[in-house]
Design an enzyme around this catalytic site. Structure first.
Site, PDB file in Angstrom:
ATOM      1  N   HIS A 265      -0.105  -2.952  14.397  1.00 28.76           N
ATOM      2  CA  HIS A 265      -0.320  -3.976  15.237  1.00 28.76           C
ATOM      3  C   HIS A 265      -0.396  -5.516  14.283  1.00 28.76           C
ATOM      4  CE1 HIS A 265      -4.154  -2.544  14.813  1.00 28.76           C
ATOM      5  NE2 HIS A 265      -4.848  -3.811  15.131  1.00 28.76           N
TER       6      HIS A 265
ATOM      7  N   HIS B  45       7.201  -0.725 -14.128  1.00 22.46           N
ATOM      8  CA  HIS B  45       6.304   0.053 -14.851  1.00 22.46           C
ATOM      9  C   HIS B  45       5.931   1.256 -13.824  1.00 22.46           C
ATOM     10  CE1 HIS B  45       4.688  -3.097 -17.861  1.00 22.46           C
ATOM     11  NE2 HIS B  45       5.830  -2.980 -17.815  1.00 22.46           N
TER      12      HIS B  45
ATOM     13  N   ARG C  55       8.226   4.884 -22.053  1.00 22.47           N
ATOM     14  CA  ARG C  55       6.987   5.339 -21.948  1.00 22.47           C
ATOM     15  C   ARG C  55       6.409   5.301 -20.476  1.00 22.47           C
ATOM     16  NH1 ARG C  55       7.011  -0.028 -22.946  1.00 22.47           N
ATOM     17  NH2 ARG C  55       5.252  -1.328 -22.013  1.00 22.47           N
ATOM     18  N   HIS C  56       6.958   4.620 -19.633  1.00 24.37           N
ATOM     19  CA  HIS C  56       6.597   4.436 -18.145  1.00 24.37           C
ATOM     20  C   HIS C  56       6.698   5.953 -17.480  1.00 24.37           C
ATOM     21  CE1 HIS C  56       5.330   0.414 -18.859  1.00 24.37           C
ATOM     22  NE2 HIS C  56       6.631  -0.027 -19.077  1.00 24.37           N
TER      23      HIS C  56
HETATM   24  C1  RB5 Z   1      -6.327  -3.707  11.565  1.00 25.09           C
HETATM   25  O1  RB5 Z   1      -7.311  -4.477  12.460  1.00 25.09           O
HETATM   26  C2  RB5 Z   1      -6.690  -3.701  10.203  1.00 25.09           C
HETATM   27  O2  RB5 Z   1      -7.877  -3.148   9.788  1.00 25.09           O
HETATM   28  C3  RB5 Z   1      -5.568  -3.149   9.390  1.00 25.09           C
HETATM   29  O3  RB5 Z   1      -4.204  -3.828   9.778  1.00 25.09           O
HETATM   30  C4  RB5 Z   1      -5.680  -3.343   7.895  1.00 25.09           C
HETATM   31  O4  RB5 Z   1      -5.703  -4.480   7.609  1.00 25.09           O
HETATM   32  C5  RB5 Z   1      -6.280  -2.121   7.484  1.00 25.09           C
HETATM   33  O5  RB5 Z   1      -6.278  -2.120   5.937  1.00 25.09           O
END
Ligand code: RB5
Length: 147
Positions: A12, A101, A135-136
């Protein structure tokens, strides 16, 4: 030249940036696989990181983009799937080196930590930079070895 399919997924906190990058990619002619989420309703980033990593690992998409608030949680989740190499990038230098890399196949971005123009530049650089091999290649092969 045929462009690779790019999968995108976000939680979200990242869906608005994910949608914006999806539209950029569409305009640039990349085939897209949008794995959600598609609203600000709260979801769990591990579900979306995993879904995207599986799509890249099984070849449904050649490359992926994951976005959460910081890019940290969703990149950790994606990297738990064998075959996924997700790199959290903050600028074009990290995006370029992630490809050159590390042969990263997933770009991770933080919607709350990276500005829109920088994110767009990271994406363009990530898509247009090739793995250097040499090398990578030995080191990247070790990343795929069982723990
Ligand atoms: C969600 O609030 C947040 O924790 C998530 O989007 C993220 O940043 C987690 O690593």
């Amino acid at each position: 030249m045929t462009k690779p399919t790019v999968a995108l997924a976000a939680d979200h906190a990242g869906f608005e940036l994910k949608d914006l990058l999806r539209d950029e990619l569409k305009s640039a002619g990349y085939p897209i696989l949008d794995l959600g989420t598609n609203s600000s309703q709260s979801v769990d980033y591990p579900d979306f990181g995993r879904k995207l990593a599986e799509a890249v690992a099984n070849g449904e998409a050649a490359l992926g983009v994951v976005v959460c608030g910081t890019g940290i949680g969703i990149s950790i989740a994606a990297n738990r799937v064998p075959g996924c190499r997700a790199a959290l990038c903050h600028d074009t230098t990290t995006a370029r080196l992630a490809r050159q890399h590390n042969d990263a196949n997933v770009l991770a971005l933080g919607a709350r930590t990276t500005g829109v123009e920088t994110a767009k530049d990271c994406l363009k650089t990530f898509l247009e930079t090739a793995f250097e091999g040499g090398r990578h290649a030995r080191r990247v092969a070790k990343l795929g070895a069982p723990a």
